[in-house]
Design an enzyme around this catalytic site. Structure first.
Site, PDB file in Angstrom:
ATOM      1  N   LYS A  12     -23.493 -33.585  17.699  1.00 25.24           N
ATOM      2  CA  LYS A  12     -24.600 -34.160  18.464  1.00 25.24           C
ATOM      3  C   LYS A  12     -24.045 -35.119  19.522  1.00 25.24           C
ATOM      4  O   LYS A  12     -22.876 -35.500  19.492  1.00 25.24           O
ATOM      5  CB  LYS A  12     -25.556 -34.906  17.535  1.00 25.24           C
ATOM      6  N   ARG A 108     -35.848 -44.164   8.453  1.00 29.58           N
ATOM      7  CA  ARG A 108     -35.982 -43.668   9.833  1.00 29.58           C
ATOM      8  C   ARG A 108     -36.917 -42.461   9.825  1.00 29.58           C
ATOM      9  O   ARG A 108     -38.004 -42.497  10.397  1.00 29.58           O
ATOM     10  CB  ARG A 108     -34.621 -43.270  10.396  1.00 29.58           C
ATOM     11  N   TYR A 236     -18.857 -58.427  42.369  1.00 28.61           N
ATOM     12  CA  TYR A 236     -20.222 -58.937  42.373  1.00 28.61           C
ATOM     13  C   TYR A 236     -20.355 -60.244  41.600  1.00 28.61           C
ATOM     14  O   TYR A 236     -19.680 -60.465  40.592  1.00 28.61           O
ATOM     15  CB  TYR A 236     -21.170 -57.913  41.746  1.00 28.61           C
ATOM     16  N   MET A 284     -21.277 -50.135  39.222  1.00 22.71           N
ATOM     17  CA  MET A 284     -21.870 -48.877  38.799  1.00 22.71           C
ATOM     18  C   MET A 284     -20.855 -47.735  38.829  1.00 22.71           C
ATOM     19  O   MET A 284     -20.801 -46.923  37.901  1.00 22.71           O
ATOM     20  CB  MET A 284     -23.064 -48.527  39.694  1.00 22.71           C
TER      21      MET A 284
END
Length: 342
Positions: A12, A108, A236, A284
């Site tokens: 998965k 869950r 940044y 990013m």
């Protein structure tokens, strides 16, 4: 893991970030891997294009009769984990394999153990349904304190005993994950699910870590180099200021690619066989790392893996990022090119 008869590979999350199709293409050749378990039906349908081994879904099942029909045609085992999924499947007019999720305390998905016998008896009225097994998940098998896990094991074992007493014999009952198998929890089970350990990454500390070899290396190349004077800001939000004259390399990797922003001013990479720090905020699509006067554009920078005697693991990165190694590898962007290196 004594007594294990069938081993499912859990692929998965794009095979925990390693590349689902690439991983399965390798495991298809292994006689040790009986089949594959994924989270959702879409993953299984894609996998059926490249494997003939058994496929089963552990998680979400959409309320979509067309997809259920495809699951039937592809011989994919689908999950039943609540009354809604039971109702969706119990009137099936197509041959369908199912596995039933049991909630043994993780809370869950799943039915309470005391409701399983009645559910199976109801489902067995439909001749088109074949129940392959019951399954569950441990909540805390990675913990050194095994008291809660042992409690869950007893609940699951009691359910299997109850099923046997009712002459309900199912071929694939499973709860054991990598950590559980490593700690020999629930040795009475004959079916196991190998997840994170399949990729050479340990979910627990101790001897298992030294026995596993990570299969993934994540690397990039320097795209830009510069020398910056003392007292200049980098990146940044001016999150880094040089304390000396420095060589800085920019590499084309950022949080879009799965390199956590929490590693800003905190992460480490390998360059020329030495560990170098991440400089400033991870952007990013780019980030800056410490370099030296001999660094060159196009030079390899290793984010996860080994250079000479130095090594950075997903676990090392997770420790710095304040998360778990599962998240580090699973968040690797699917569009990053994966190459199989023999």
């Amino acid at each position: 893991y004594s007594g294990l008869d069938k081993l499912f590979a859990v692929v998965k999350g794009n095979a925990y970030g390693h590349g689902q199709n690439l991983v399965v293409s390798v495991l298809n050749k292994s006689k040790s891997i009986y089949g594959y378990q994924v989270y959702e039906l879409f993953e299984a349908l894609e996998l059926r294009k490249i494997t003939t081994k058994p496929l089963a879904v552990l998680g979400f099942l959409p309320n979509d009769k067309n997809l259920i029909r495809q699951a039937s045609q592809a011989k994919i085992t689908v999950p039943i984990y609540n009354q809604q999924t039971a109702k969706l499947l119990q009137n099936s007019r197509k041959p369908l394999q199912v596995q039933i999720k049991v909630d043994i305390g993780t809370h869950r998905l799943g039915f309470k153990p005391e409701n399983i016998v009645t559910l199976i008896q109801t489902l067995n009225k439909n001749k088109h349904l074949t129940i392959r097994g019951v399954f569950s998940h441990y909540a805390d098998s990675e913990n050194n304190d095994q008291s809660f896990t042992n409690k869950q094991s007893k609940v699951f074992a009691a359910l299997l005993t109850q099923l046997k007493q009712q002459n309900i014999n199912l071929p694939f009952n499973h709860v054991a994950c990598t950590a559980a198998m490593a700690k020999k929890i629930s040795p009475h089970l004959t079916t196991g699910r190998l997840g994170i350990g399949l990729y050479g990454i340990s979910p627990i500390e101790g001897p298992l870590q030294s026995k596993l070899r990570p299969v993934l290396t994540w690397s990039t190349k320097i795209m830009h180099l510069q020398q910056i004077p003392k007292g200049e800001y980098v990146g940044y939000a001016r999150r880094y200021r040089t304390s000396r004259k420095m060589h800085i390399a920019t590499v084309p990797v950022g949080y879009y690619d799965g390199y956590s922003r929490s590693l800003s001013n905190n992460g480490q990479v390998l360059l020329a066989g030495r560990k170098k720090g991440v400089i400033g905020a991870v952007c990013m699509n780019m980030m800056m790392v410490e370099a030296d006067k001999n660094s060159k554009i196009g030079q390899r920078v290793t984010l996860i893996g080994r250079q000479k005697a130095k090594h950075i693991s997903a676990t090392d990165m997770a420790t710095l990022a304040g998360t778990i190694n599962y998240e580090i590898v699973t968040r690797l962007h699917p569009e990053i090119k994966r190459l199989l290196v023999a």
